[in-house]
Design a protein around this motif. Structure first.
Motif, PDB file in Angstrom:
ATOM      1  N   SER A  29       0.732  -1.380  -0.039  1.00  0.00           N
ATOM      2  CA  SER A  29      -0.026   0.049  -0.028  1.00  0.00           C
ATOM      3  C   SER A  29       0.721   1.342   0.028  1.00  0.00           C
ATOM      4  CB  SER A  29      -0.887   0.087   1.191  1.00  0.00           C
ATOM      5  OG  SER A  29      -1.852  -1.120   1.269  1.00  0.00           O
ATOM      6  N   THR A  35      -3.462   3.478  -4.817  1.00  0.00           N
ATOM      7  CA  THR A  35      -3.917   2.943  -3.751  1.00  0.00           C
ATOM      8  C   THR A  35      -5.270   3.594  -3.249  1.00  0.00           C
ATOM      9  OG1 THR A  35      -1.997   1.983  -2.995  1.00  0.00           O
ATOM     10  CG2 THR A  35      -3.900   1.827  -1.493  1.00  0.00           C
ATOM     11  N   THR A  36      -6.540   3.026  -3.294  1.00  0.00           N
ATOM     12  CA  THR A  36      -7.646   3.663  -2.960  1.00  0.00           C
ATOM     13  C   THR A  36      -7.797   3.539  -1.521  1.00  0.00           C
ATOM     14  OG1 THR A  36      -8.814   1.563  -2.956  1.00  0.00           O
ATOM     15  CG2 THR A  36      -8.783   2.684  -5.072  1.00  0.00           C
ATOM     16  N   GLY A  39      -8.929   0.284  -0.109  1.00  0.00           N
ATOM     17  CA  GLY A  39      -7.696  -0.673   0.104  1.00  0.00           C
ATOM     18  C   GLY A  39      -6.874  -0.383   1.120  1.00  0.00           C
ATOM     19  N   SER A  90       6.222  -5.376  -5.340  1.00  0.00           N
ATOM     20  CA  SER A  90       5.650  -3.932  -5.437  1.00  0.00           C
ATOM     21  C   SER A  90       6.483  -3.018  -6.276  1.00  0.00           C
ATOM     22  CB  SER A  90       5.592  -3.418  -3.935  1.00  0.00           C
ATOM     23  OG  SER A  90       4.896  -4.146  -3.232  1.00  0.00           O
ATOM     24  N   SER A  93       5.824  -4.073  -9.872  1.00  0.00           N
ATOM     25  CA  SER A  93       4.488  -3.726 -10.199  1.00  0.00           C
ATOM     26  C   SER A  93       4.481  -2.037 -10.528  1.00  0.00           C
ATOM     27  CB  SER A  93       3.345  -4.315  -9.070  1.00  0.00           C
ATOM     28  OG  SER A  93       2.251  -3.667  -9.590  1.00  0.00           O
ATOM     29  N   ARG A 233      -6.256  -6.895 -12.245  1.00  0.00           N
ATOM     30  CA  ARG A 233      -7.046  -5.535 -12.117  1.00  0.00           C
ATOM     31  C   ARG A 233      -6.165  -4.523 -11.192  1.00  0.00           C
ATOM     32  NH1 ARG A 233     -13.423  -6.025 -13.792  1.00  0.00           N
ATOM     33  NH2 ARG A 233     -13.206  -6.753 -15.617  1.00  0.00           N
ATOM     34  N   SER A 234      -5.888  -5.347 -10.069  1.00  0.00           N
ATOM     35  CA  SER A 234      -5.290  -4.620  -8.849  1.00  0.00           C
ATOM     36  C   SER A 234      -4.075  -5.171  -8.667  1.00  0.00           C
ATOM     37  CB  SER A 234      -6.441  -4.932  -7.607  1.00  0.00           C
ATOM     38  OG  SER A 234      -5.606  -4.521  -6.417  1.00  0.00           O
ATOM     39  N   GLN A 236      -2.208  -4.414  -6.140  1.00  0.00           N
ATOM     40  CA  GLN A 236      -2.039  -4.900  -4.569  1.00  0.00           C
ATOM     41  C   GLN A 236      -2.407  -6.441  -4.612  1.00  0.00           C
ATOM     42  OE1 GLN A 236      -2.879  -2.915  -0.917  1.00  0.00           O
ATOM     43  NE2 GLN A 236      -3.434  -0.759  -2.032  1.00  0.00           N
ATOM     44  N   THR A 237      -3.731  -6.604  -5.256  1.00  0.00           N
ATOM     45  CA  THR A 237      -4.040  -8.005  -5.172  1.00  0.00           C
ATOM     46  C   THR A 237      -2.909  -8.997  -5.967  1.00  0.00           C
ATOM     47  OG1 THR A 237      -6.300  -7.318  -5.217  1.00  0.00           O
ATOM     48  CG2 THR A 237      -5.987  -9.630  -5.719  1.00  0.00           C
TER      49      THR A 237
END
Length: 291
Positions: A29, A35-36, A39, A90, A93, A233-234, A236-237
């Motif tokens: 995060s 990051t929403t 989330g 991370s 990504s 799509r995410s 973090q996921t």
């Protein structure tokens, strides 16, 4: 006074470990862009939940869940491996948005390892073949790099622990090994020989750890299709999915190796005790004969 100092030291150590686990869980995060708020809140709740468990387990005199609490560095190796996986994945990504030299080096390292391990029937090939047909080639290469880095960190961690087992004579550190404290979920009085049960459980953990990288991707794809959730799509996921894909086998294999080591220690202790009994018995016979 000594008891008070021991309790204070234990509580301080538990607090530091809780803070560290919060940092580890929040790493994706903190590093990934976009990051929403939902989330971030979910990650914070998960981090606080894990930190609470760590605080109570390491703060209590006797644990109830966490194994090998007083037999470092087994839990430290797993914690550092988890942090490095989350941090490295991370970075990979977020390399499309970052573009720094460090992110490019980490991505290149993961991609090289991913290319080297992309052969038929390998765990990485299963990841690649289970990607959607319409996935972007750039995304596919990024996932391959993330998977390659996760495998590399897992292999390094396993090699490090195996070396410590051989050279460091783990877990003998000048003190006795308490099975009840370090294996709170293992009941020595449940029936059967303790050595046989420890050896069996250790081998089962190692076997599950070896086959887990092949099974987890298939189960994840089936679960995602049933729940209609897209992992890609995410960011973090995706980071957490690939991390769990390698961290779970790492934990199982390390646990299996540790249990086999404990079984060998108990077997050696029994042999020494039996040898001492035989010597004492022989000495008693000789004394009776001389009399």
């Amino acid at each position: 006074m000594f008891e008070v100092d021991a309790v204070f030291t234990r509580l301080v150590g538990a607090l530091l470990r809780a803070i560290m686990i919060i940092i580890v869980v929040l790493t994706p995060s903190l590093l990934l862009p976009g990051t929403t708020a939902e989330g971030a809140q979910m990650a914070t709740l998960v981090a606080l939940a894990f930190a609470t468990i760590i605080l109570f387990e390491y703060g209590a005199k006797c644990p109830s869940l966490i194994e090998f609490r007083d037999a470092p560095p087994i839990n430290r190796i797993r914690a550092v491996a988890l942090f490095l996986m989350l941090f490295g994945l991370s970075v990979i990504s977020g390399s499309t948005h970052d573009g720094s030299t460090f992110s490019m080096v980490v991505t290149a390292l993961g991609y090289v390892v991913g290319q080297a391990l992309d052969f038929p029937y390998s765990p990485l090939r299963i990841i690649v073949t289970n990607l959607p047909a319409d996935v972007d080639p750039t995304m596919a290469a990024q996932i391959q790099a993330m998977a390659g880095l996760a495998i590399l960190l897992t292999l390094i961690s396993l090699f490090l622990f195996a070396t410590l087992l051989r050279l460091g004579n783990w877990p003998n550190r000048g003190s006795s090994f308490n099975v009840w404290i370090n294996l709170p979920t293992f009941d020595p009085t449940a029936g059967g020989d303790v050595v046989k049960r420890l050896s069996r459980d250790g081998r089962v953990n190692i076997i599950f750890g070896i086959f887990a990288p092949f099974v987890i991707p298939v189960v994840a794809v089936m679960a995602a299709s049933q729940l209609q959730v897209s992992i890609l799509r995410s960011p973090q996921t995706m980071v957490w999915a690939i991390t769990i894909w390698m961290f779970l086998p790492l934990s199982l294999i390390v646990r299996g190796q540790a249990m086999l080591r404990v079984a060998r220690m108990i077997r050696s202790r029994r042999a020494r005790l039996m040898a001492g009994v035989d010597i004492n018995a022989s000495g008693s016979v000789l004394s009776s004969s001389a009399a």
